[in-house]
Design an enzyme around this catalytic site. Structure first.
Site, mmCIF file in Angstrom:
data_model
loop_
_atom_site.group_PDB
_atom_site.id
_atom_site.type_symbol
_atom_site.label_atom_id
_atom_site.label_comp_id
_atom_site.label_asym_id
_atom_site.label_seq_id
_atom_site.Cartn_x
_atom_site.Cartn_y
_atom_site.Cartn_z
ATOM 1 N N ILE A 21 24.455 33.207 32.217
ATOM 2 C CA ILE A 21 23.101 33.232 32.794
ATOM 3 C C ILE A 21 22.296 34.383 32.187
ATOM 4 C CG2 ILE A 21 21.750 33.408 34.925
ATOM 5 C CD1 ILE A 21 24.280 32.354 36.407
ATOM 6 N N ALA A 79 25.687 41.562 35.555
ATOM 7 C CA ALA A 79 27.059 41.799 35.094
ATOM 8 C C ALA A 79 28.036 41.610 36.253
ATOM 9 C CB ALA A 79 27.191 43.218 34.542
ATOM 10 N N THR A 105 25.090 34.972 44.632
ATOM 11 C CA THR A 105 25.529 33.586 44.675
ATOM 12 C C THR A 105 25.428 33.022 46.089
ATOM 13 O OG1 THR A 105 27.540 32.248 44.519
ATOM 14 C CG2 THR A 105 27.874 34.571 44.899
ATOM 15 N N ASP A 106 25.355 31.700 46.179
ATOM 16 C CA ASP A 106 25.388 31.071 47.515
ATOM 17 C C ASP A 106 26.788 31.132 48.123
ATOM 18 O OD1 ASP A 106 26.652 29.223 45.842
ATOM 19 O OD2 ASP A 106 25.444 27.502 46.449
ATOM 20 N N GLU A 107 27.797 31.493 47.313
ATOM 21 C CA GLU A 107 29.174 31.470 47.821
ATOM 22 C C GLU A 107 29.403 32.531 48.892
ATOM 23 O OE1 GLU A 107 32.186 30.748 44.852
ATOM 24 O OE2 GLU A 107 30.726 29.866 43.491
ATOM 25 N N TYR A 130 36.287 36.398 44.911
ATOM 26 C CA TYR A 130 35.007 36.458 44.187
ATOM 27 C C TYR A 130 33.846 36.577 45.167
ATOM 28 C CZ TYR A 130 30.756 34.692 41.920
ATOM 29 O OH TYR A 130 29.459 34.538 41.488
ATOM 30 N N LYS A 161 31.147 39.627 45.861
ATOM 31 C CA LYS A 161 29.693 39.481 45.723
ATOM 32 C C LYS A 161 29.011 39.811 47.053
ATOM 33 C CE LYS A 161 27.584 38.300 42.621
ATOM 34 N NZ LYS A 161 27.021 39.000 41.428
ATOM 35 N N ASN A 163 25.410 26.733 41.950
ATOM 36 C CA ASN A 163 26.121 26.608 40.668
ATOM 37 C C ASN A 163 25.167 26.286 39.520
ATOM 38 O OD1 ASN A 163 28.197 26.132 42.774
ATOM 39 N ND2 ASN A 163 29.516 25.792 41.004
ATOM 40 N N LYS A 178 34.606 26.966 33.540
ATOM 41 C CA LYS A 178 33.953 26.396 34.713
ATOM 42 C C LYS A 178 33.932 24.873 34.558
ATOM 43 C CE LYS A 178 32.766 30.611 36.128
ATOM 44 N NZ LYS A 178 31.607 31.376 35.742
ATOM 45 N N TYR A 193 46.700 26.622 33.971
ATOM 46 C CA TYR A 193 46.884 25.182 34.139
ATOM 47 C C TYR A 193 48.303 24.690 33.892
ATOM 48 C CZ TYR A 193 41.895 24.569 34.839
ATOM 49 O OH TYR A 193 40.619 24.640 35.349
HETATM 50 P P1 NAD Z 1 29.524 35.322 33.078
HETATM 51 O O1 NAD Z 1 30.932 35.549 33.507
HETATM 52 O O2 NAD Z 1 29.201 34.220 32.135
HETATM 53 O O3 NAD Z 1 28.930 36.657 32.428
HETATM 54 C C1 NAD Z 1 29.153 37.914 32.981
HETATM 55 C C2 NAD Z 1 28.687 38.956 31.976
HETATM 56 O O4 NAD Z 1 28.920 40.251 32.555
HETATM 57 C C3 NAD Z 1 29.460 38.913 30.646
HETATM 58 O O5 NAD Z 1 28.572 39.059 29.559
HETATM 59 C C4 NAD Z 1 30.400 40.110 30.745
HETATM 60 O O6 NAD Z 1 30.715 40.677 29.474
HETATM 61 C C5 NAD Z 1 29.582 41.078 31.596
HETATM 62 N N1 NAD Z 1 30.449 42.015 32.327
HETATM 63 C C6 NAD Z 1 31.529 41.711 33.089
HETATM 64 N N2 NAD Z 1 32.085 42.849 33.561
HETATM 65 C C7 NAD Z 1 31.327 43.873 33.099
HETATM 66 C C8 NAD Z 1 31.391 45.289 33.251
HETATM 67 N N3 NAD Z 1 32.368 45.871 33.964
HETATM 68 N N4 NAD Z 1 30.450 46.042 32.648
HETATM 69 C C9 NAD Z 1 29.457 45.474 31.913
HETATM 70 N N5 NAD Z 1 29.357 44.136 31.720
HETATM 71 C C10 NAD Z 1 30.285 43.352 32.306
HETATM 72 O O7 NAD Z 1 28.713 35.167 34.451
HETATM 73 P P2 NAD Z 1 27.453 34.262 34.772
HETATM 74 O O8 NAD Z 1 27.919 32.921 35.181
HETATM 75 O O9 NAD Z 1 26.456 34.407 33.696
HETATM 76 O O10 NAD Z 1 26.932 34.991 36.086
HETATM 77 C C11 NAD Z 1 26.012 36.066 36.009
HETATM 78 C C12 NAD Z 1 25.692 36.537 37.423
HETATM 79 O O11 NAD Z 1 25.147 35.472 38.199
HETATM 80 C C13 NAD Z 1 26.918 37.044 38.188
HETATM 81 O O12 NAD Z 1 26.519 38.161 38.962
HETATM 82 C C14 NAD Z 1 27.282 35.874 39.094
HETATM 83 O O13 NAD Z 1 27.918 36.326 40.268
HETATM 84 C C15 NAD Z 1 25.917 35.293 39.382
HETATM 85 N N6 NAD Z 1 25.881 33.842 39.684
HETATM 86 C C16 NAD Z 1 26.502 32.958 38.842
HETATM 87 C C17 NAD Z 1 26.409 31.596 39.131
HETATM 88 C C18 NAD Z 1 27.017 30.563 38.215
HETATM 89 O O14 NAD Z 1 26.986 29.369 38.531
HETATM 90 N N7 NAD Z 1 27.564 30.926 37.072
HETATM 91 C C19 NAD Z 1 25.715 31.168 40.252
HETATM 92 C C20 NAD Z 1 25.099 32.121 41.083
HETATM 93 C C21 NAD Z 1 25.187 33.456 40.779
HETATM 94 P P1 TYD Z 2 33.571 26.171 39.200
HETATM 95 O O1 TYD Z 2 32.843 25.621 38.028
HETATM 96 O O2 TYD Z 2 34.770 27.034 38.980
HETATM 97 O O3 TYD Z 2 32.495 26.924 40.119
HETATM 98 P P2 TYD Z 2 32.653 27.486 41.646
HETATM 99 O O4 TYD Z 2 34.088 27.565 41.995
HETATM 100 O O5 TYD Z 2 32.011 28.830 41.534
HETATM 101 O O6 TYD Z 2 31.888 26.513 42.501
HETATM 102 O O7 TYD Z 2 34.044 24.956 40.095
HETATM 103 C C1 TYD Z 2 33.112 23.975 40.568
HETATM 104 C C2 TYD Z 2 33.884 23.006 41.421
HETATM 105 O O8 TYD Z 2 34.799 22.285 40.579
HETATM 106 C C3 TYD Z 2 34.737 23.665 42.496
HETATM 107 O O9 TYD Z 2 34.765 22.833 43.645
HETATM 108 C C4 TYD Z 2 36.131 23.718 41.865
HETATM 109 C C5 TYD Z 2 36.151 22.457 41.003
HETATM 110 N N1 TYD Z 2 36.984 22.527 39.776
HETATM 111 C C6 TYD Z 2 37.888 21.500 39.492
HETATM 112 O O10 TYD Z 2 38.023 20.523 40.269
HETATM 113 N N2 TYD Z 2 38.618 21.587 38.330
HETATM 114 C C7 TYD Z 2 38.514 22.634 37.477
HETATM 115 O O11 TYD Z 2 39.233 22.682 36.444
HETATM 116 C C8 TYD Z 2 37.566 23.674 37.777
HETATM 117 C C9 TYD Z 2 37.403 24.872 36.865
HETATM 118 C C10 TYD Z 2 36.820 23.568 38.944
#
Ligand code: NAD
Ligand code: TYD
Length: 351
Positions: free
Chosen positions: A14, A84, A132-134, A157, A161, A186, A196, A348
């Site tokens: 993101i 981050a 996050t909504d989680e 996680y 958060k 998500n 993911k 896995y």
């Molecule tokens: P990501 O795991 O893809 O990226 C995380 C980034 O943070 C990476 O570039 C990593 O190198 C950096 N990072 C991790 N630990 C660090 C540290 N100790 N110091 C400096 N940098 C560090 O995550 P994302 O999916 O892009 O999520 C970004 C943010 O958005 C997070 O805070 C996450 O909780 C939040 N978020 C994600 C989702 C989603 O669906 N992915 C949804 C809602 C909120």
């Molecule tokens: P994920 O992409 O890990 O996001 P989050 O757990 O933060 O919602 O997972 C999305 C949904 O998919 C969650 O219900 C877990 C499920 N999932 C699988 O069924 N198989 C997989 O291999 C993964 C990674 C996730």
């Protein structure tokens, strides 16, 4: 330059979209991307903007308090957009402490550094925490998370958060730090790390490998295209009142199994494979412990107050995402090697 904005986690999924949007949309802002480049951070995500005049990358770890103090001394940021984090629920189940160190302590280090450098002079300053909504826990078959929903995290996680969210609010309530917060559903889209669900399935369909569905596959998530999340962050950062939070979601709920079937259908068409080919790869595997049944965001506050809404339909977003992965198979190959593959095997092989 009018302002200096420090974006943490800008090399991640993101974060890279947020960095790109800010670098391109605000040539008068100096954008500092602070990232320690964990397995999830990849500067290739930003190749197209890395030579922009208003962009600087700074490698540092938010767990390191002294390093954060130095970064804030050096750049004197007016704004922080904090992304981050350790972000993968399954990893948090195998290594919860990594999530405490980065998500909780790392966030507290940034809050401390901002409090110190701004020293009560908060005019034009802003700390935007991305969450996050989680944190709200799990919904049953009906209902939505609003900004007023009580926190009830279940995974390490989401607990980390939630804790970071509480620290951010505590710094507002105790020290007056000018914070805003967003809690998003998500995300999916280009540059999504293939641990993911959606990018993992795209990768496995390409390689004719099993598509692992946890439990019965009836778990439900609300999916938002990542560029729309970046747009929401831009609007909240610039328009929201200090101390407020906004839920961000796609008004787009899918049961995992239905989503993966849709993905298989679109991939078969794009790859010129006979209909039904990829669906045969679906495998139901052991469930995730503490698996939250359903997340669904009521995103009406951001829609009504700030005029934000998703710009693409899910059909369009998914098609754009698949096309991006098909056109960037080198990227996929590169991030699927090394550390990530080791994790993949560990995770896995016993399922
Ligand atoms: P990501 O795991 O893809 O990226 C995380 C980034 O943070 C990476 O570039 C990593 O190198 C950096 N990072 C991790 N630990 C660090 C540290 N100790 N110091 C400096 N940098 C560090 O995550 P994302 O999916 O892009 O999520 C970004 C943010 O958005 C997070 O805070 C996450 O909780 C939040 N978020 C994600 C989702 C989603 O669906 N992915 C949804 C809602 C909120
Ligand atoms: P994920 O992409 O890990 O996001 P989050 O757990 O933060 O919602 O997972 C999305 C949904 O998919 C969650 O219900 C877990 C499920 N999932 C699988 O069924 N198989 C997989 O291999 C993964 C990674 C996730």
């Amino acid at each position: 330059m009018d302002k200096t904005i420090l974006i943490t986690g800008g090399a991640g999924f993101i974060g890279s979209h947020v960095v790109r949007l800010f670098v391109q949309k605000y040539p008068n802002y100096r954008i500092i991307n602070l990232d320690s480049l964990t397995y999830a951070g990849n500067l290739e995500n930003l190749q197209d903007i890395e030579s922009a005049e208003n962009y600087t990358f700074h490698k540092a770890d938010i767990r390191d308090k002294d390093a954060m103090d130095e970064v804030f001394n050096t750049y004197q940021p007016d704004g922080v957009i904090h992304l981050a984090a350790e972000s993968h629920v399954d990893r948090s189940i195998t290594d919860p402490l990594a999530f405490v160190y980065t998500n909780v302590i790392g966030t507290a280090n940034l809050l401390e550094a901002a409090k110190r450098i701004w020293a009560g002079n908060y005019e034009g300053k802003r700390f935007h925490h991305i969450s996050t909504d989680e944190v709200f826990g799990a919904l049953g078959e009906t209902g939505f998370f609003t900004e007023e929903t009580k926190y009830d995290p279940h995974s390490p996680y989401s607990a980390s958060k939630a804790s970071s969210d509480h620290f951010v609010r505590a710094y507002h309530d105790t020290y007056g730090l000018p914070i805003v917060m967003t809690n998003c559903s998500n995300n999916y889209g280009p540059n999504h790390f293939p641990e993911k669900l959606i990018p993992l399935c795209i990768l496995n369909i390409l390689n004719n490998k099993p598509l692992p569905i946890y439990g019965d596959g009836k778990y439900t998530r609300d999916w938002l295209f990542v560029v729309d999340h970046a747009r929401a962050i831009d609007q909240v950062f610039h328009q929201a009142e200090t101390g407020t939070s906004y839920n961000v979601g796609g008004f787009n709920e899918w049961k995992n199994i239905d989503l993966v079937r849709e993905l298989c259908k679109q991939m078969d068409t794009k790859l010129g494979r006979p209909p039904g080919t990829s669906e045969k790869l679906i495998e139901f595997v052991k469930d995730r412990p503490g698996h939250d049944l359903r997340y669904a965001i009521d995103a009406n506050k951001i829609k009504d107050e700030l005029g934000w809404e998703p710009s693409v339909t899910f059909e369009e977003g998914l098609s754009l995402t698949i096309d991006w992965f098909l056109n960037n198979q080198e990227w996929l190959k590169q991030v699927s090697s090394g550390n990530y593959m080791q994790y993949y095997e560990d995770h896995y092989s016993s399922r």
